[in-house]
Design an enzyme around this catalytic site. Structure first.
Site, PDB file in Angstrom:
ATOM      1  N   GLN A   1      -4.586  -1.723   9.314  1.00 20.08           N
ATOM      2  CA  GLN A   1      -4.746  -2.915   9.206  1.00 20.08           C
ATOM      3  C   GLN A   1      -4.830  -4.028   9.658  1.00 20.08           C
ATOM      4  O   GLN A   1      -4.477  -4.043  11.545  1.00 20.08           O
ATOM      5  CB  GLN A   1      -3.128  -3.364   8.451  1.00 20.08           C
ATOM      6  CG  GLN A   1      -3.399  -4.801   7.847  1.00 20.08           C
ATOM      7  CD  GLN A   1      -3.721  -4.736   6.267  1.00 20.08           C
ATOM      8  OE1 GLN A   1      -4.114  -3.842   5.521  1.00 20.08           O
ATOM      9  NE2 GLN A   1      -4.297  -5.619   5.837  1.00 20.08           N
TER      10      GLN A   1
ATOM     11  N   ASP B   1     -11.317   2.595   3.346  1.00 18.81           N
ATOM     12  CA  ASP B   1     -11.579   1.103   3.437  1.00 18.81           C
ATOM     13  C   ASP B   1     -12.620   0.794   2.953  1.00 18.81           C
ATOM     14  O   ASP B   1     -13.436   0.006   2.747  1.00 18.81           O
ATOM     15  CB  ASP B   1     -10.987   0.521   4.753  1.00 18.81           C
ATOM     16  CG  ASP B   1      -9.739  -0.290   4.915  1.00 18.81           C
ATOM     17  OD1 ASP B   1      -9.327  -1.006   3.925  1.00 18.81           O
ATOM     18  OD2 ASP B   1      -9.148  -0.200   5.528  1.00 18.81           O
TER      19      ASP B   1
ATOM     20  N   LYS C   1       0.868  -1.085  -0.466  1.00 18.94           N
ATOM     21  CA  LYS C   1      -0.409   0.494  -0.215  1.00 18.94           C
ATOM     22  C   LYS C   1       0.747   1.263  -0.055  1.00 18.94           C
ATOM     23  O   LYS C   1       0.856   2.349  -1.072  1.00 18.94           O
ATOM     24  CB  LYS C   1      -1.182  -0.205   1.424  1.00 18.94           C
ATOM     25  CG  LYS C   1      -2.144  -1.394   1.566  1.00 18.94           C
ATOM     26  CD  LYS C   1      -3.118  -1.855   2.451  1.00 18.94           C
ATOM     27  CE  LYS C   1      -4.023  -2.443   1.954  1.00 18.94           C
ATOM     28  NZ  LYS C   1      -5.140  -3.019   3.511  1.00 18.94           N
TER      29      LYS C   1
HETATM   30  N1  GUN Z   1      -6.818  -7.076   5.775  1.00 14.78           N
HETATM   31  C1  GUN Z   1      -7.050  -7.757   4.643  1.00 14.78           C
HETATM   32  N2  GUN Z   1      -8.483  -6.927   3.963  1.00 14.78           N
HETATM   33  C2  GUN Z   1      -7.682  -5.816   4.279  1.00 14.78           C
HETATM   34  C3  GUN Z   1      -8.278  -4.292   3.614  1.00 14.78           C
HETATM   35  O1  GUN Z   1      -8.848  -4.394   2.934  1.00 14.78           O
HETATM   36  N3  GUN Z   1      -8.475  -3.907   4.293  1.00 14.78           N
HETATM   37  C4  GUN Z   1      -7.593  -3.368   6.137  1.00 14.78           C
HETATM   38  N4  GUN Z   1      -7.557  -2.537   6.694  1.00 14.78           N
HETATM   39  N5  GUN Z   1      -7.127  -4.444   6.816  1.00 14.78           N
HETATM   40  C5  GUN Z   1      -7.379  -6.015   5.582  1.00 14.78           C
END
Ligand code: GUN
Length: 290
Positions: free
Chosen positions: A98, A121, A54
């Site tokens: 996350q 998100d 990211k």
């Molecule tokens: N963990 C696995 N997929 C995601 C996601 O799309 N966003 C976040 N914040 N954590 C994750």
């Protein structure tokens, strides 16, 4: 039949290129550089890889990113305090915590504490509600990425029977919501199937579009897929030293007309959509959204 491979890496690179142009334009016009703050609690190796990807994607499009790493023992109140400080920091446009979080932390309480305007998100109930009502502030990253892959691959979604396999808050439920909306890459007839569904294969075999997000390695076998179906594989499962999806890729690609690989399918698109949301968050917060 041998299915067409839907190349998520390539589509994501194109999306990032478009976003890089928009970010450059924003800065040229005197706007701020969009800024994503990512919070990583603990040392889960998969989460560390996701967060790194990211950050890299932010750099590629000219956005700022800050990674805040906290130890695994972090308490709920410490994490809530951090989120509150990021909410109050006008230089931060998007906040991503996350998942998964360590067991002493209540995930829902933390996600609910993120400002809805910085919720890139699209996990906050206000944003989920707006999305469900067809007036989204943000779109959920993985489902939106899947939808973009359907559009880009020329799949006719309108009127098609889409079966979403999995009912998670992150993928299954919002995926079904996007596919059933009015609009591009949508207007589908949608069925949600899951681990408790009876006669699962009978239902998946009715799918013109099958989105697999059940979190079980190579769960979808060739006999579960209608010949000519489009198969989107959201799964990322580590089996030994190999990454596999929720779909038995080799066998299903003999039956489907198009399929996403793992890795290189949905994953890069999730990140591209996160970047898109971060730019949108900056626009909303500075009153420059169109
Ligand atoms: N963990 C696995 N997929 C995601 C996601 O799309 N966003 C976040 N914040 N954590 C994750």
């Amino acid at each position: 039949m041998s299915a067409k491979i839907i190349d998520g890496k390539q589509v994501a690179a194109r999306v990032r290129e478009e976003l890089a142009g928009l970010v450059a334009q924003r800065i040229e016009q005197g706007g701020s550089q969009p800024h994503l703050a990512a919070v990583l609690v603990g040392d889960d190796p998969a989460s560390a890889v996701y967060v790194r990807n990211k950050e890299r994607a932010c750099a590629k499009v000219g956005m700022k990113s800050t990674l805040i790493k906290l130890p695994r023992e972090t308490s709920q109140s410490e994490l809530l305090e951090l989120v509150a400080s990021l909410n109050a920091d006008a230089s931060v446009n998007g906040i991503l915590v996350q998942l998964p979080l360590p067991p002493q932390i209540n995930e829902v309480d933390v996600l609910d504490s993120i400002s809805p305007l910085k919720d890139v998100d699209c996990f906050h109930p206000e944003n989920v509600g707006l999305m469900m009502q067809g007036r989204p502030r943000f779109l959920p990253c993985t489902p939106h990425g899947c939808q973009e892959l359907l559009i880009d691959s020329g799949t006719i979604v309108a009127g098609a029977h889409a079966v979403v396999l999995g009912r998670s808050e992150i993928v299954g439920k919002p995926m079904a919501a996007l596919l059933v909306q009015k609009g591009a890459g949508a207007n589908a007839t949608v069925t949600i199937a899951h681990s408790r569904t009876q006669n699962l294969a009978e239902i998946t075999r009715q799918a013109d579009i099958l989105v697999a997000a059940i979190g079980k390695p190579e769960f979808v076998t060739a006999d579960m897929v209608k010949p000519g179906a489009v198969v989107i594989d959201v799964g990322i499962n580590r089996v030994g030293d190999k990454l596999v999806g929720d779909v038995d890729f080799e066998a299903v690609s003999q039956v489907a007309s198009a399929i996403t690989p793992v890795p290189g399918g949905v994953g890069p698109m999730t990140i591209a959509m996160l970047i898109k949301n971060t730019l949108r968050a900056a626009e909303i917060q500075t009153g420059t959204s169109s």
